[in-house]
Motif scaffolding. Structure first.
Motif, short mmCIF file in Angstrom:
data_model
loop_
_atom_site.label_atom_id
_atom_site.label_comp_id
_atom_site.label_asym_id
_atom_site.label_seq_id
_atom_site.Cartn_x
_atom_site.Cartn_y
_atom_site.Cartn_z
N LEU A 328 0.84 -1.20 0.00
CA LEU A 328 0.00 0.00 0.00
C LEU A 328 0.87 1.24 0.00
O LEU A 328 0.58 2.23 -0.68
CB LEU A 328 -0.94 0.00 1.21
CG LEU A 328 -2.14 -0.92 1.12
CD1 LEU A 328 -2.87 -0.98 2.46
CD2 LEU A 328 -3.10 -0.46 0.02
N ARG A 329 1.95 1.21 0.75
CA ARG A 329 2.87 2.35 0.73
C ARG A 329 3.45 2.53 -0.68
O ARG A 329 3.56 3.65 -1.19
CB ARG A 329 4.01 2.15 1.73
CG ARG A 329 4.94 3.35 1.72
CD ARG A 329 6.17 3.21 2.58
NE ARG A 329 6.92 4.45 2.50
CZ ARG A 329 8.19 4.54 2.14
NH1 ARG A 329 8.88 3.46 1.84
NH2 ARG A 329 8.79 5.72 2.09
N SER A 330 3.84 1.43 -1.32
CA SER A 330 4.36 1.52 -2.68
C SER A 330 3.34 2.15 -3.62
O SER A 330 3.69 2.96 -4.49
CB SER A 330 4.74 0.13 -3.19
OG SER A 330 5.76 -0.45 -2.41
N THR A 331 2.07 1.80 -3.45
CA THR A 331 1.02 2.34 -4.30
C THR A 331 0.84 3.83 -4.07
O THR A 331 0.68 4.61 -5.03
CB THR A 331 -0.30 1.60 -4.06
OG1 THR A 331 -0.10 0.21 -4.21
CG2 THR A 331 -1.36 2.06 -5.06
N ILE A 332 0.85 4.25 -2.82
CA ILE A 332 0.73 5.68 -2.51
C ILE A 332 1.87 6.46 -3.17
O ILE A 332 1.65 7.52 -3.78
CB ILE A 332 0.72 5.89 -0.98
CG1 ILE A 332 -0.58 5.37 -0.39
CG2 ILE A 332 0.92 7.37 -0.63
CD1 ILE A 332 -0.55 5.20 1.12
N ARG A 333 3.06 5.93 -3.11
CA ARG A 333 4.20 6.62 -3.74
C ARG A 333 4.05 6.66 -5.26
O ARG A 333 4.36 7.67 -5.90
CB ARG A 333 5.50 5.93 -3.34
CG ARG A 333 5.75 5.93 -1.84
CD ARG A 333 7.08 5.29 -1.49
NE ARG A 333 8.18 6.18 -1.77
CZ ARG A 333 9.46 5.82 -1.71
NH1 ARG A 333 9.78 4.58 -1.38
NH2 ARG A 333 10.41 6.69 -1.96
N SER A 334 3.57 5.57 -5.85
CA SER A 334 3.39 5.54 -7.29
C SER A 334 2.27 6.49 -7.73
O SER A 334 2.37 7.13 -8.78
CB SER A 334 3.08 4.12 -7.76
OG SER A 334 4.20 3.27 -7.55
N MET A 335 1.21 6.56 -6.93
CA MET A 335 0.14 7.50 -7.25
C MET A 335 0.62 8.94 -7.12
O MET A 335 0.22 9.81 -7.90
CB MET A 335 -1.07 7.26 -6.34
CG MET A 335 -1.82 6.00 -6.68
SD MET A 335 -3.52 6.04 -6.10
CE MET A 335 -4.14 4.50 -6.80
N ARG A 336 1.47 9.19 -6.14
CA ARG A 336 2.02 10.54 -6.01
C ARG A 336 2.87 10.90 -7.23
O ARG A 336 2.80 12.02 -7.75
CB ARG A 336 2.85 10.62 -4.72
CG ARG A 336 3.20 12.04 -4.32
CD ARG A 336 3.98 12.08 -3.01
NE ARG A 336 4.22 13.45 -2.61
CZ ARG A 336 5.06 13.81 -1.66
NH1 ARG A 336 5.72 12.88 -0.97
NH2 ARG A 336 5.26 15.09 -1.38
N ASN A 337 3.68 9.95 -7.70
CA ASN A 337 4.46 10.19 -8.91
C ASN A 337 3.57 10.42 -10.12
O ASN A 337 3.85 11.29 -10.96
CB ASN A 337 5.39 9.00 -9.18
CG ASN A 337 6.51 8.89 -8.17
OD1 ASN A 337 6.89 9.88 -7.54
ND2 ASN A 337 7.05 7.69 -7.99
N LEU A 338 2.49 9.65 -10.23
CA LEU A 338 1.55 9.82 -11.33
C LEU A 338 0.90 11.20 -11.27
O LEU A 338 0.80 11.90 -12.28
CB LEU A 338 0.48 8.73 -11.29
CG LEU A 338 -0.69 8.86 -12.26
CD1 LEU A 338 -0.23 8.92 -13.70
CD2 LEU A 338 -1.68 7.70 -12.06
N PHE A 339 0.48 11.60 -10.08
CA PHE A 339 -0.16 12.90 -9.94
C PHE A 339 0.79 14.03 -10.32
O PHE A 339 0.41 14.98 -11.03
CB PHE A 339 -0.66 13.09 -8.50
CG PHE A 339 -1.40 14.37 -8.28
CD1 PHE A 339 -2.74 14.48 -8.61
CD2 PHE A 339 -0.74 15.49 -7.78
CE1 PHE A 339 -3.43 15.67 -8.43
CE2 PHE A 339 -1.43 16.69 -7.59
CZ PHE A 339 -2.76 16.79 -7.92
N HIS A 340 2.04 13.95 -9.87
CA HIS A 340 3.01 15.00 -10.23
C HIS A 340 3.28 15.04 -11.73
O HIS A 340 3.52 16.11 -12.29
CB HIS A 340 4.31 14.78 -9.46
CG HIS A 340 4.24 15.15 -8.01
ND1 HIS A 340 3.60 16.28 -7.55
CD2 HIS A 340 4.70 14.51 -6.90
CE1 HIS A 340 3.68 16.35 -6.23
NE2 HIS A 340 4.33 15.27 -5.80
#
Length: 343
Positions: A328-340
C-alpha cells in the motif's frame, strides 16, 4: 468480522485519458473507505481539508512512519553508505505480526484496494478485450519470474489473451541463495536470466534471433535485449534495463517500462497488458499509466496471475498483513508520482 468494502478502482489506463479522469481516479482511491479505516487503525484521521497533492504528501509520510517494513530492515539488513539501515528485498523483511483484528482489517482493505484476490482472466471480457499489441511480463524474485512466465503462456494458449508480441522486463539484479535454493535454474545468475529461462521454457523458444547488450562488467548501468520467436512466429523479447539513477540504485519497475518503450517503440494507442503478481498490481499499474500511458499514449491494463492456473504455484509464499501494508505504501508513492506527472 470486517466486510462490506466495495472494490476501489485504480486510475484509468485508457489511452488519451484526460487529466481530470486520472486525478479523479487517484483521489477516489486515496480517499476510499478501506484506506480511511486503515489510517484510523494506526491512530490517525485522513485530513479531508487537504487537496489531492497535499493529501498524497501526507499519506506518503504517514505510510513511511507506519508501513515501511522494508525500510526498517530485515533479517539480513545491511547499513547503507550514509550509515542508515538500507531497505531490503521483499522476501528478506523480518515478519511483523499484527493483532488478529488488525490483520483481518488489512486483508479486507487489501482486497478492496486491488492487492489481494484475483479478477477474471482477460478472456472473460468480450473478444475485443483480449486482444493486445503487447504483453509485458514483469520480473521479480526468481519464483515469481517462473510463475509469471508460466501464466503468460497459459493466457495465450487458453485463448484468454491474444498478443502481437511479448516481452519480459527485468534487470541485472543478482540472485540470492535464499530465492534459488529450491529451484533448478541452470546458468542463472541474475533476475533477467530467470525471466529468459522462464520465457524460453514456457514458449519453447530456440536460439535468440537478435542479441544486444552493454559492454564491460555488470553494474547498474548494464542492459541487454534478446529477441526470440516462439513456435507460432510471435516475437518474444527479454530485456534487462539499466537504472536511471545508477549511482544510487538498481533499475526499478518504471525503468524497465521506459527501457522497453525506448527499445521497441510502442505506438500511440497500442494496447498493453502488464502481468505481475496481485499484491503489486496497484503500484505497477500506476507506474505503467505514468510511463507508458502519459509518455507514449498507450492503453494500459494490469493484471495479477491466478495461482490455480499454473503448476509452479504450489510453492507460492503467502504474504502477511505487514507485507500488504508495505505494498500500500508503494502504491501511494506511485500515485504521487503519477499525480506529479500530470502537473
Amino acid at each position: 468480522m470486517v466486510s462490506g468494502y466495495r472494490p476501489v478502482p485504480l486510475p484509468t489506463g485508457a489511452a488519451g485519458a484526460s487529466r481530470a479522469d486520472l486525478v479523479a481516479g487517484v483521489t477516489g482511491w486515496i480517499c476510499s473507505p478501506p484506506l480511511r479505516d486503515l489510517v484510523a487503525a494506526f491512530g490517525a484521521e485522513l485530513p479531508d481539508r487537504l487537496d489531492t497533492a497535499d493529501l498524497l504528501a501526507w499519506l506518503d509520510g504517514f505510510a513511511a512512519r507506519h508501513w515501511d517494513f522494508r525500510g526498517r530492515g530485515g533479517a539480513v539488513a545491511q547499513p547503507s553508505r550514509n550509515g542508515r539501515t538500507a531497505a531490503v528485498e521483499r522476501d528478506e523483511v523480518a515478519e511483523t505480526r499484527l493483532p488478529a483484528a488488525l490483520t483481518e482489517l488489512v486483508r479486507a482493505a487489501a482486497t478492496a484496494l486491488g492487492l489481494l484476490g484475483s479478477g477474471p482472466e482477460p478472456g472473460a471480457t468480450p473478444s475485443s478485450g483480449r486482444r493486445y499489441d503487447h504483453l509485458l511480463v514483469l520480473g521479480g524474485l526468481a519464483r515469481s519470474c517462473l510463475n509469471r512466465t508460466a501464466y503468460a503462456a497459459h493466457l495465450l494458449r487458453s485463448g484468454a489473451v491474444e498478443a502481437g508480441e511479448m516481452a519480459a522486463l527485468g534487470s541485472f539484479r543478482p540472485l540470492r541463495p535464499t530465492e534459488t535454493a529450491e529451484l533448478d535454474l541452470p546458468g542463472c545468475e541474475y533476475e533477467v536470466d530467470v525471466l529468459e529461462y522462464g520465457m524460453r521454457r514456457a514458449f519453447e523458444c530456440a536460439a535468440p534471433a537478435e542479441e544486444r547488450s552493454s559492454e564491460g562488467e555488470i553494474s547498474h548501468h548494464s542492459w541487454s535485449v534478446r529477441s526470440y520467436r516462439d513456435a507460432t512466429g510471435t516475437a518474444v523479447h527479454v530485456l534487462a534495463a539499466p537504472s536511471t539513477e545508477p549511482a544510487s540504485r538498481r533499475a526499478h519497475t518504471s525503468d524497465t517500462y521506459h527501457f522497453w518503450a525506448a527499445e521497441l517503440g510502442p505506438a500511440a494507442g497500442d494496447r498493453v497488458l502488464v502481468l505481475t503478481s496481485q499484491p503489486y498490481v496497484p503500484f505497477q499499474h500506476c507506474d505503467a499509466v505514468r510511463t507508458l500511458g502519459l509518455g507514449y499514449g498507450c492503453e494500459v491494463r494490469t493484471i495479477g496471475l491466478d495461482p490455480s492456473r499454473i503448476a509452479e504455484s504450489g510453492s507460492l509464499r503467502q504474504l502477511g498483513a505487514d507485507q500488504y501494508l508495505q505494498e500500500l505504501r508503494s502504491t501511494i508513492r506511485s500515485m504521487r508520482n503519477l499525480f506529479h506527472a500530470l502537473s
